[in-house]
Design a protein around this motif. Structure first.
Motif, PDB file in Angstrom:
ATOM      1  N   MET A  48      -4.634  -7.024  -7.163  1.00 54.46           N
ATOM      2  CA  MET A  48      -3.371  -7.427  -6.532  1.00 54.46           C
ATOM      3  C   MET A  48      -3.271  -6.864  -5.117  1.00 54.46           C
ATOM      4  O   MET A  48      -3.806  -5.800  -4.820  1.00 54.46           O
ATOM      5  CB  MET A  48      -2.177  -6.930  -7.352  1.00 54.46           C
ATOM      6  CG  MET A  48      -2.094  -7.559  -8.723  1.00 54.46           C
ATOM      7  SD  MET A  48      -0.696  -6.960  -9.665  1.00 54.46           S
ATOM      8  CE  MET A  48       0.618  -7.885  -8.917  1.00 54.46           C
ATOM      9  N   ALA A  49      -2.574  -7.599  -4.270  1.00 55.40           N
ATOM     10  CA  ALA A  49      -2.278  -7.142  -2.914  1.00 55.40           C
ATOM     11  C   ALA A  49      -0.827  -7.483  -2.620  1.00 55.40           C
ATOM     12  O   ALA A  49      -0.421  -8.639  -2.742  1.00 55.40           O
ATOM     13  CB  ALA A  49      -3.202  -7.810  -1.906  1.00 55.40           C
ATOM     14  N   GLN A  50      -0.046  -6.502  -2.278  1.00 54.79           N
ATOM     15  CA  GLN A  50       1.360  -6.657  -1.928  1.00 54.79           C
ATOM     16  C   GLN A  50       2.148  -7.374  -3.017  1.00 54.79           C
ATOM     17  O   GLN A  50       2.961  -8.243  -2.761  1.00 54.79           O
ATOM     18  CB  GLN A  50       1.506  -7.373  -0.590  1.00 54.79           C
ATOM     19  CG  GLN A  50       0.879  -6.606   0.551  1.00 54.79           C
ATOM     20  CD  GLN A  50       0.930  -7.358   1.858  1.00 54.79           C
ATOM     21  OE1 GLN A  50       1.346  -8.512   1.899  1.00 54.79           O
ATOM     22  NE2 GLN A  50       0.524  -6.697   2.913  1.00 54.79           N
ATOM     23  N   GLY A  51       1.869  -7.013  -4.274  1.00 51.16           N
ATOM     24  CA  GLY A  51       2.646  -7.506  -5.398  1.00 51.16           C
ATOM     25  C   GLY A  51       2.236  -8.849  -5.969  1.00 51.16           C
ATOM     26  O   GLY A  51       2.887  -9.358  -6.871  1.00 51.16           O
ATOM     27  N   SER A  52       1.190  -9.453  -5.457  1.00 50.72           N
ATOM     28  CA  SER A  52       0.730 -10.731  -6.018  1.00 50.72           C
ATOM     29  C   SER A  52      -0.786 -10.708  -6.143  1.00 50.72           C
ATOM     30  O   SER A  52      -1.466  -9.935  -5.475  1.00 50.72           O
ATOM     31  CB  SER A  52       1.171 -11.900  -5.143  1.00 50.72           C
ATOM     32  OG  SER A  52       0.610 -11.782  -3.858  1.00 50.72           O
ATOM     33  N   LEU A  53      -1.296 -11.568  -7.019  1.00 50.71           N
ATOM     34  CA  LEU A  53      -2.746 -11.628  -7.211  1.00 50.71           C
ATOM     35  C   LEU A  53      -3.442 -12.031  -5.919  1.00 50.71           C
ATOM     36  O   LEU A  53      -2.922 -12.855  -5.150  1.00 50.71           O
ATOM     37  CB  LEU A  53      -3.088 -12.635  -8.308  1.00 50.71           C
ATOM     38  CG  LEU A  53      -2.715 -12.238  -9.732  1.00 50.71           C
ATOM     39  CD1 LEU A  53      -2.983 -13.387 -10.681  1.00 50.71           C
ATOM     40  CD2 LEU A  53      -3.467 -11.000 -10.167  1.00 50.71           C
ATOM     41  N   ILE A  54      -4.619 -11.462  -5.696  1.00 48.65           N
ATOM     42  CA  ILE A  54      -5.363 -11.832  -4.490  1.00 48.65           C
ATOM     43  C   ILE A  54      -5.827 -13.276  -4.628  1.00 48.65           C
ATOM     44  O   ILE A  54      -6.123 -13.754  -5.718  1.00 48.65           O
ATOM     45  CB  ILE A  54      -6.543 -10.875  -4.236  1.00 48.65           C
ATOM     46  CG1 ILE A  54      -7.472 -10.814  -5.440  1.00 48.65           C
ATOM     47  CG2 ILE A  54      -6.055  -9.508  -3.864  1.00 48.65           C
ATOM     48  CD1 ILE A  54      -8.720 -10.013  -5.188  1.00 48.65           C
ATOM     49  N   GLU A  55      -5.873 -13.977  -3.522  1.00 46.44           N
ATOM     50  CA  GLU A  55      -6.156 -15.409  -3.547  1.00 46.44           C
ATOM     51  C   GLU A  55      -7.539 -15.755  -3.015  1.00 46.44           C
ATOM     52  O   GLU A  55      -7.898 -16.921  -2.968  1.00 46.44           O
ATOM     53  CB  GLU A  55      -5.094 -16.154  -2.741  1.00 46.44           C
ATOM     54  CG  GLU A  55      -3.708 -15.995  -3.322  1.00 46.44           C
ATOM     55  CD  GLU A  55      -2.644 -16.628  -2.450  1.00 46.44           C
ATOM     56  OE1 GLU A  55      -2.975 -17.123  -1.353  1.00 46.44           O
ATOM     57  OE2 GLU A  55      -1.491 -16.635  -2.868  1.00 46.44           O
ATOM     58  N   THR A  56      -8.306 -14.756  -2.594  1.00 47.53           N
ATOM     59  CA  THR A  56      -9.616 -15.026  -2.023  1.00 47.53           C
ATOM     60  C   THR A  56     -10.634 -14.061  -2.605  1.00 47.53           C
ATOM     61  O   THR A  56     -10.292 -12.975  -3.041  1.00 47.53           O
ATOM     62  CB  THR A  56      -9.579 -14.887  -0.488  1.00 47.53           C
ATOM     63  OG1 THR A  56     -10.886 -15.148   0.018  1.00 47.53           O
ATOM     64  CG2 THR A  56      -9.139 -13.502  -0.061  1.00 47.53           C
ATOM     65  N   TRP A  57     -11.883 -14.477  -2.619  1.00 47.39           N
ATOM     66  CA  TRP A  57     -12.941 -13.603  -3.100  1.00 47.39           C
ATOM     67  C   TRP A  57     -13.370 -12.636  -2.007  1.00 47.39           C
ATOM     68  O   TRP A  57     -14.116 -11.699  -2.267  1.00 47.39           O
ATOM     69  CB  TRP A  57     -14.140 -14.414  -3.581  1.00 47.39           C
ATOM     70  CG  TRP A  57     -14.720 -15.292  -2.511  1.00 47.39           C
ATOM     71  CD1 TRP A  57     -14.358 -16.563  -2.213  1.00 47.39           C
ATOM     72  CD2 TRP A  57     -15.748 -14.937  -1.593  1.00 47.39           C
ATOM     73  NE1 TRP A  57     -15.093 -17.029  -1.160  1.00 47.39           N
ATOM     74  CE2 TRP A  57     -15.964 -16.044  -0.755  1.00 47.39           C
ATOM     75  CE3 TRP A  57     -16.506 -13.792  -1.376  1.00 47.39           C
ATOM     76  CZ2 TRP A  57     -16.897 -16.040   0.269  1.00 47.39           C
ATOM     77  CZ3 TRP A  57     -17.447 -13.795  -0.357  1.00 47.39           C
ATOM     78  CH2 TRP A  57     -17.634 -14.910   0.446  1.00 47.39           C
TER      79      TRP A  57
END
Length: 115
Positions: free
Chosen positions: A61-70
């Motif tokens: 997670m980054a800043q409270g949400s799942l990361i969207e990139t590999w």
């Protein structure tokens, strides 16, 4: 003194009493305490579960949400650390090596590529 201050002081005093009693409860009794076998066995897994509960959200997670990139250095560092740990599982330095392997992958990706 206002009513809010009195409630605050009463709450602090009550929590203090409960904490002291809970922590000294084992010393008050004159006989030895023994946990049931199932509780002892469950407590063996508590540190692993607590560590996973702290580490996994930090990696995915980054800043409270799942990361969207590999393209996130934490993913590759976690994979490298896990790979090293499973590869050197019997070695005495497995934990230190896991940290070093993860950081060797993380730092160039994070600092060098800005991931």
């Amino acid at each position: 003194m206002s009513e809010t201050d009195l409630w605050t002081l009463a709450t602090i005093a009550g929590l203090t009493v409960v904490t002291v009693l809970a922590r000294s409860f084992f010393f008050i009794s004159s006989r030895d305490w023994a946990l049931p076998h199932w509780a002892q066995r469950g407590l063996q897994y508590a540190p692993i579960a607590a560590l996973a509960a702290v580490i996994v959200p930090e990696v995915v997670m980054a800043q409270g949400s799942l990361i969207e990139t590999w393209r996130d250095a934490r993913l590759f560092a976690a994979a490298a650390g896990a790979g090293y740990f499973f590869w050197c599982r019997g070695a005495g330095q497995a934990v230190l090596g896991t940290i070093v392997a993860g950081m060797v992958v993380y730092l160039p990706l994070h600092l060098g590529l800005g991931w």
